[in-house]
Design an enzyme around this catalytic site. Structure first.
Site, PDB file in Angstrom:
ATOM      1  N   GLY A  55       0.838  -1.204   0.000  1.00 28.90           N
ATOM      2  CA  GLY A  55       0.000   0.000   0.000  1.00 28.90           C
ATOM      3  C   GLY A  55       0.870   1.250   0.000  1.00 28.90           C
TER       4      GLY A  55
ATOM      5  N   SER B 216       1.380   3.326  -2.312  1.00 28.98           N
ATOM      6  CA  SER B 216       1.016   4.281  -3.363  1.00 28.98           C
ATOM      7  C   SER B 216       0.248   5.496  -2.866  1.00 28.98           C
ATOM      8  CB  SER B 216       0.168   3.560  -4.413  1.00 28.98           C
ATOM      9  OG  SER B 216      -0.944   2.943  -3.795  1.00 28.98           O
ATOM     10  N   ARG B 217      -0.416   5.375  -1.720  1.00 36.02           N
ATOM     11  CA  ARG B 217      -1.245   6.485  -1.235  1.00 36.02           C
ATOM     12  C   ARG B 217      -1.083   6.627   0.273  1.00 36.02           C
ATOM     13  NH1 ARG B 217      -6.482   5.825  -1.288  1.00 36.02           N
ATOM     14  NH2 ARG B 217      -6.630   3.633  -1.878  1.00 36.02           N
TER      15      ARG B 217
ATOM     16  N   VAL C   9      -2.291  -7.909  -1.090  1.00 39.27           N
ATOM     17  CA  VAL C   9      -1.529  -8.458   0.039  1.00 39.27           C
ATOM     18  C   VAL C   9      -2.223  -9.635   0.718  1.00 39.27           C
ATOM     19  CG1 VAL C   9      -0.205  -6.395   0.664  1.00 39.27           C
ATOM     20  CG2 VAL C   9      -2.510  -6.698   1.600  1.00 39.27           C
TER      21      VAL C   9
ATOM     22  N   ASN D 182       1.907  -1.984   5.364  1.00 37.34           N
ATOM     23  CA  ASN D 182       1.092  -0.790   5.604  1.00 37.34           C
ATOM     24  C   ASN D 182      -0.315  -0.930   5.035  1.00 37.34           C
ATOM     25  OD1 ASN D 182       0.569   2.316   5.682  1.00 37.34           O
ATOM     26  ND2 ASN D 182       0.391   1.733   3.531  1.00 37.34           N
TER      27      ASN D 182
ATOM     28  N   SER E 299      -3.131   0.288  14.496  1.00 32.47           N
ATOM     29  CA  SER E 299      -3.970   1.450  14.800  1.00 32.47           C
ATOM     30  C   SER E 299      -4.236   1.470  16.297  1.00 32.47           C
ATOM     31  CB  SER E 299      -5.311   1.350  14.065  1.00 32.47           C
ATOM     32  OG  SER E 299      -6.235   2.280  14.606  1.00 32.47           O
TER      33      SER E 299
ATOM     34  N   TYR F  94     -12.568  -3.675  12.441  1.00 34.58           N
ATOM     35  CA  TYR F  94     -11.279  -3.010  12.187  1.00 34.58           C
ATOM     36  C   TYR F  94     -10.399  -3.103  13.437  1.00 34.58           C
ATOM     37  CZ  TYR F  94      -8.020   0.769  10.943  1.00 34.58           C
ATOM     38  OH  TYR F  94      -6.888   1.505  10.665  1.00 34.58           O
TER      39      TYR F  94
ATOM     40  N   ILE G 228      -5.356   9.874  11.025  1.00 38.12           N
ATOM     41  CA  ILE G 228      -4.348  10.462  10.128  1.00 38.12           C
ATOM     42  C   ILE G 228      -5.044  10.936   8.851  1.00 38.12           C
ATOM     43  CG2 ILE G 228      -2.191  10.037   8.866  1.00 38.12           C
ATOM     44  CD1 ILE G 228      -1.881   9.812  11.947  1.00 38.12           C
TER      45      ILE G 228
HETATM   46  P1  NAP Z   1      -5.285   4.814   2.286  1.00 37.01           P
HETATM   47  O1  NAP Z   1      -4.945   6.241   2.104  1.00 37.01           O
HETATM   48  O2  NAP Z   1      -6.685   4.348   2.084  1.00 37.01           O
HETATM   49  O3  NAP Z   1      -4.285   3.953   1.350  1.00 37.01           O
HETATM   50  C1  NAP Z   1      -4.370   2.562   1.396  1.00 37.01           C
HETATM   51  C2  NAP Z   1      -3.236   1.953   0.609  1.00 37.01           C
HETATM   52  O4  NAP Z   1      -3.316   0.526   0.758  1.00 37.01           O
HETATM   53  C3  NAP Z   1      -3.340   2.245  -0.879  1.00 37.01           C
HETATM   54  O5  NAP Z   1      -2.027   2.316  -1.398  1.00 37.01           O
HETATM   55  C4  NAP Z   1      -4.055   1.005  -1.423  1.00 37.01           C
HETATM   56  O6  NAP Z   1      -3.772   0.721  -2.773  1.00 37.01           O
HETATM   57  C5  NAP Z   1      -3.451  -0.063  -0.535  1.00 37.01           C
HETATM   58  N1  NAP Z   1      -4.238  -1.282  -0.415  1.00 37.01           N
HETATM   59  C6  NAP Z   1      -5.517  -1.415   0.047  1.00 37.01           C
HETATM   60  N2  NAP Z   1      -5.893  -2.708   0.005  1.00 37.01           N
HETATM   61  C7  NAP Z   1      -4.835  -3.401  -0.504  1.00 37.01           C
HETATM   62  C8  NAP Z   1      -4.608  -4.754  -0.799  1.00 37.01           C
HETATM   63  N3  NAP Z   1      -5.539  -5.691  -0.581  1.00 37.01           N
HETATM   64  N4  NAP Z   1      -3.415  -5.114  -1.308  1.00 37.01           N
HETATM   65  C9  NAP Z   1      -2.444  -4.181  -1.542  1.00 37.01           C
HETATM   66  N5  NAP Z   1      -2.598  -2.882  -1.292  1.00 37.01           N
HETATM   67  C10 NAP Z   1      -3.790  -2.492  -0.787  1.00 37.01           C
HETATM   68  O7  NAP Z   1      -4.897   4.306   3.743  1.00 37.01           O
HETATM   69  P2  NAP Z   1      -4.049   4.995   4.908  1.00 37.01           P
HETATM   70  O8  NAP Z   1      -4.952   5.852   5.695  1.00 37.01           O
HETATM   71  O9  NAP Z   1      -2.783   5.519   4.365  1.00 37.01           O
HETATM   72  O10 NAP Z   1      -3.752   3.720   5.820  1.00 37.01           O
HETATM   73  C11 NAP Z   1      -2.549   2.983   5.750  1.00 37.01           C
HETATM   74  C12 NAP Z   1      -2.492   2.050   6.961  1.00 37.01           C
HETATM   75  O11 NAP Z   1      -2.582   2.821   8.157  1.00 37.01           O
HETATM   76  C13 NAP Z   1      -3.663   1.066   7.007  1.00 37.01           C
HETATM   77  O12 NAP Z   1      -3.201  -0.179   7.485  1.00 37.01           O
HETATM   78  C14 NAP Z   1      -4.616   1.698   8.011  1.00 37.01           C
HETATM   79  O13 NAP Z   1      -5.445   0.760   8.623  1.00 37.01           O
HETATM   80  C15 NAP Z   1      -3.623   2.329   8.962  1.00 37.01           C
HETATM   81  N6  NAP Z   1      -4.188   3.430   9.765  1.00 37.01           N
HETATM   82  C16 NAP Z   1      -4.741   4.522   9.146  1.00 37.01           C
HETATM   83  C17 NAP Z   1      -5.272   5.539   9.946  1.00 37.01           C
HETATM   84  C18 NAP Z   1      -5.915   6.780   9.349  1.00 37.01           C
HETATM   85  O14 NAP Z   1      -6.588   7.510  10.107  1.00 37.01           O
HETATM   86  N7  NAP Z   1      -5.736   7.062   8.073  1.00 37.01           N
HETATM   87  C19 NAP Z   1      -5.225   5.438  11.339  1.00 37.01           C
HETATM   88  C20 NAP Z   1      -4.656   4.322  11.922  1.00 37.01           C
HETATM   89  C21 NAP Z   1      -4.130   3.328  11.113  1.00 37.01           C
HETATM   90  P3  NAP Z   1      -4.785   1.208  -3.977  1.00 37.01           P
HETATM   91  O15 NAP Z   1      -4.598   2.699  -4.054  1.00 37.01           O
HETATM   92  O16 NAP Z   1      -4.298   0.500  -5.194  1.00 37.01           O
HETATM   93  O17 NAP Z   1      -6.157   0.827  -3.540  1.00 37.01           O
END
Ligand code: NAP
Length: 251
Positions: A15, A17-18, A67, A93, A145, A158, A190
């Site tokens: 993950g 990419s974003r 993944v 991630n 998280s 989650y 985040i």
């Molecule tokens: P995000 O902006 O939604 O980005 C998710 C990333 O994961 C994207 O690159 C997406 O790829 C990839 N992804 C999703 N499903 C996948 C799969 N099955 N196989 C491979 N890649 C996959 O998420 P984020 O907020 O950065 O979160 C990243 C991590 O931090 C996650 O584990 C999330 O649970 C954790 N987290 C986030 C927060 C928050 O508030 N944002 C808080 C606590 C923890 P595509 O673009 O190709 O879909």
């Protein structure tokens, strides 16, 4: 700030990419790692990260793969190693969130979230562990998280998936030691696409319940990831570092 032990190594960021993964990929590239930027759907986003790293003089590829699927994990690792060399840094991630508040998640959604968030950590770790142990220097960080650390009457699935990641890392660290260090980061809220559609009232309430009175930035999680991956954290394994603006301390 130094990033000891990272330059020249090959890193796979799931993950990457974003959001948080994007910032981790960019910091790894800046620190001189060769970076495989994994994505599942959004190729353009992954290519943009790759380009940003290579334009700055670094080395990177975009690598597609889910993944949570064994064969896809194996092929993304094969593709990475063929292009960039053996993977000695892994960042698990990739993850998906859960929509909805108080309602329990239907079983189908439960299965999908557990598969991506838990299998999606287990499978990449299993895929790299033997090579890392044989080469004698592996570094892994998994993004969990604070949902996995303290109870709330929402996001039940989650939270369960992230608690599983924390427990997995804590338990597997002894198996992977001494050659491989593995740690977890538990972020609070985040600013990424994941929280894009959050109800404004809920967002305001969450900021209100955060001692640092703001939402975190993905760069802040990336910095902590770099610390855990670097030699600066050389005596740390099996641990969870929290970055939640203090929210985890609020009852
Ligand atoms: P995000 O902006 O939604 O980005 C998710 C990333 O994961 C994207 O690159 C997406 O790829 C990839 N992804 C999703 N499903 C996948 C799969 N099955 N196989 C491979 N890649 C996959 O998420 P984020 O907020 O950065 O979160 C990243 C991590 O931090 C996650 O584990 C999330 O649970 C954790 N987290 C986030 C927060 C928050 O508030 N944002 C808080 C606590 C923890 P595509 O673009 O190709 O879909």
């Amino acid at each position: 700030m130094t990033n000891d032990g990272i330059a020249g190594k090959t890193a796979l960021v799931t993950g990457g990419s974003r959001g948080i993964g994007r910032e981790i990929s960019l910091l790894l590239g800046k620190a001189g790692a060769k970076v495989a930027v994994n994505y599942v759907n959004d190729e353009q986003a992954a290519l943009a990260v790759q380009t940003q790293i290579t334009n700055a003089g670094g080395e990177a590829i975009a690598v597609q793969g889910d993944v949570s699927e064994t064969k896809q994990v194996d092929s993304m690792l094969g593709e990475t190693e063929a292009a960039l060399g053996s993977v000695d840094i892994l960042v698990c991630n990739a993850g998906i969130g859960e929509r909805g508040l108080a309602d329990l998640t239907p079983y189908e959604a439960w299965q999908r979230i557990m598969k991506v968030n838990v299998d999606g950590v287990y499978l990449p770790v299993m895929a790299v562990k033997d090579g890392m142990k044989a080469r004698g220097d592996g570094r892994i960080v998994c993004i969990a998280s604070i949902a996995g650390l303290r109870p709330r009457p929402s996001n039940v699935t989650y939270a369960t998936s992230k608690a599983a990641v924390i427990a997995f890392v804590r338990n597997v660290s002894g198996v992977l030691a001494p050659e491989v260090r593995i740690n977890t980061i538990a972020p609070g809220l985040i600013e990424t696409d994941m929280i894009q559609n959050m109800d404004p009232a809920r967002r305001a309430a969450m900021i209100d319940g955060t001692p640092l009175e703001r939402i975190g930035q993905p760069e802040e999680i990336a910095e902590m990831t770099m610390f855990l991956l670097s030699d600066r954290a050389s005596y740390t394994t099996g641990q969870t570092l929290v970055a939640s603006g203090g929210r985890v301390t609020v009852p």
